[in-house]
Design an enzyme around this catalytic site. Structure first.
Site, PDB file in Angstrom:
ATOM      1  N   HIS A 162       8.339 -13.185 -27.198  1.00 20.24           N
ATOM      2  CA  HIS A 162       9.909 -13.893 -27.876  1.00 20.24           C
ATOM      3  C   HIS A 162      10.822 -12.929 -26.858  1.00 20.24           C
ATOM      4  O   HIS A 162      11.628 -13.312 -28.097  1.00 20.24           O
ATOM      5  CB  HIS A 162       9.594 -13.915 -29.414  1.00 20.24           C
ATOM      6  CG  HIS A 162       8.897 -12.653 -29.225  1.00 20.24           C
ATOM      7  ND1 HIS A 162       9.199 -12.438 -31.478  1.00 20.24           N
ATOM      8  CD2 HIS A 162       8.354 -11.745 -28.869  1.00 20.24           C
ATOM      9  CE1 HIS A 162       9.077 -10.558 -31.210  1.00 20.24           C
ATOM     10  NE2 HIS A 162       8.418 -10.375 -30.473  1.00 20.24           N
ATOM     11  N   HIS A 163      10.948 -12.300 -26.397  1.00 21.69           N
ATOM     12  CA  HIS A 163      12.043 -11.060 -26.246  1.00 21.69           C
ATOM     13  C   HIS A 163      12.987 -12.080 -24.622  1.00 21.69           C
ATOM     14  O   HIS A 163      13.987 -11.185 -24.394  1.00 21.69           O
ATOM     15  CB  HIS A 163      12.286  -9.730 -25.933  1.00 21.69           C
ATOM     16  CG  HIS A 163      11.725  -9.435 -27.240  1.00 21.69           C
ATOM     17  ND1 HIS A 163      11.608  -8.741 -28.549  1.00 21.69           N
ATOM     18  CD2 HIS A 163      10.369  -8.207 -27.581  1.00 21.69           C
ATOM     19  CE1 HIS A 163      11.705  -8.318 -29.423  1.00 21.69           C
ATOM     20  NE2 HIS A 163      10.399  -7.946 -28.728  1.00 21.69           N
ATOM     21  N   CYS A 164      12.269 -12.599 -23.986  1.00 22.28           N
ATOM     22  CA  CYS A 164      12.701 -13.609 -22.808  1.00 22.28           C
ATOM     23  C   CYS A 164      13.472 -14.323 -23.587  1.00 22.28           C
ATOM     24  O   CYS A 164      13.678 -15.334 -24.171  1.00 22.28           O
ATOM     25  CB  CYS A 164      11.620 -14.000 -22.281  1.00 22.28           C
ATOM     26  SG  CYS A 164      12.317 -13.903 -20.248  1.00 22.28           S
TER      27      CYS A 164
END
Length: 376
Positions: A162-164
């Site tokens: 979920h950080h990309c």
């Protein structure tokens, strides 16, 4: 970068091997041995347990919940699959390298995975031993998205990067699997036009938030430790229901807030699919999460999510995301077993809930016949 209104929304969908026909005898649990990262011990330099996915499957087999024959084997996302969301420029960065003499240095991947020694290794090895497992997990999330629609629920034992976002990776997240799963559904499956993301990893899900910044089709609820990475103020603008937690938050407060806000979010907007990012880095003692939730609290949290979705007949896709202790694999397995014992995940009942009007695998909104698809 918002993906709303992009050219990707208008063009015909490419041919993919991720929306394959899955036998009804298979449980919608997606996994591949290719998920696990082993690379001369370098994976141990990051606190993430790069073999936890295989351990989860091992525990589920021990409990006789699954076998190799009744789960779905994930396939690697191809470059064409990834281009549904990612820019070619970003994907090229993962391949590009700094040349020094005859050696090739993998700078971008070392930065994203937070494993500096990868910088010293040939890029082709990094592609094979680090990025291919992450691409396979990404393919697994996309596959699980379609399975959730067809069966009522699905779990990718990996994923949750979920950080990309479309043009930038970080925090051990090289591919935007959550965004990809939703975009695939929007483009390919009739009747799926609204999605809700409920992100309960200890960290803010800034990747999918940036991707869906101005997209009114996607409702985002995010519950996270306000003091830790990534602290992305711009991305927070995309969160419709934001719950910021303090250091050391414990079970009672956490579960009360989760249940209240999950009910509120799903009452506010009833989506066609719910993507649940079920990070276990909320566990007490996690070196990166900073919260103090017990194993029983995590199991109860997952139960709350599945009960809320199943009660409203909303298809739910779960991905496992972060978790930086060796015991998290056991907790994930115990949670899935609990969901099964409660009848919230079951092969027979899930298959009976499949939508009868659902378009077949491989059918795209933009392609009117199977012949048109096969001609591409």
């Amino acid at each position: 970068m918002s993906l709303k209104g992009s050219k990707k929304d208008q063009k015909c969908s490419h041919r993919t091997q991720l929306y394959i026909e899955v036998p009804s005898t298979c449980m919608p649990i997606v996994y591949s041995p290719e998920y696990n990262i082993t690379f001369m011990g370098l994976e141990k330099m990051h606190p993430f347990d790069a073999g936890k996915w295989g351990k989860v499957i091992g525990f589920l087999k021990e409990e006789q919940l699954i076998t190799d024959d009744n789960i779905v084997e994930a396939r690697e996302a191809t470059e064409d699959d990834l281009l549904v969301v990612h820019t070619r420029r970003y994907l090229n960065k993962l391949k590009n390298h700094i040349l020094e003499g005859s050696r090739e240095w993998s700078f971008v991947v070392a930065t994203i995975t937070e494993i500096p020694p990868l910088l010293l290794l040939p890029n082709f090895l990094v592609q094979r031993r680090v990025l291919r497992p992450l691409r396979t997990q990404t393919g697994g999330t996309i596959m699980a998205g379609k399975l959730a629609i067809d069966r009522g629920w699905a779990i990718n034992v990996g994923g949750g990067f979920h950080h990309c976002s479309s043009d930038k990776g970080g925090g051990f997240c090289a591919y935007a699997d959550i965004t990809l799963a939703i975009k695939f559904l929007f483009e390919r499956v009739e009747g799926v036009s609204k999605a809700t993301i409920i992100d309960l990893d200890a960290h803010q899900g800034n990747g999918h938030e940036r991707d869906f910044m101005d997209d009114k089709r996607v409702y985002i609820m995010d519950v996270y430790n306000r003091y830790i990475y990534p602290g992305d103020g711009f991305a927070k603008r995309a969160i419709k229901r934001k719950v910021e937690l303090d250091w050391g938050t414990e079970d009672q407060e956490y579960l009360q807030k989760v249940e209240m806000h999950v009910e509120g979010a799903l009452n506010e907007v009833k989506p066609d699919v719910l993507v649940y990012n079920a990070g276990t880095d909320i566990l007490d003692g996690d070196p990166l999460g900073g919260l103090a939730i017990s194993p029983q609290g995590i199991i109860k949290r997952d139960e709350i999510l599945f009960k809320a979705a199943r009660r409203r007949k909303i298809p739910i896709l779960m991905v496992t995301s972060g978790g930086y202790q060796k015991r998290t694999a056991r907790i994930i397995a115990d949670s899935i077993i609990n969901l099964h014992n409660l009848g919230l995940v079951d092969c027979d009942s899930a298959a009976s809930e499949a939508r009868p009007s659902q378009v077949p695998f491989m059918m795209s909104k933009s392609i009117s016949s199977a012949a048109a698809l096969s001609s591409r």
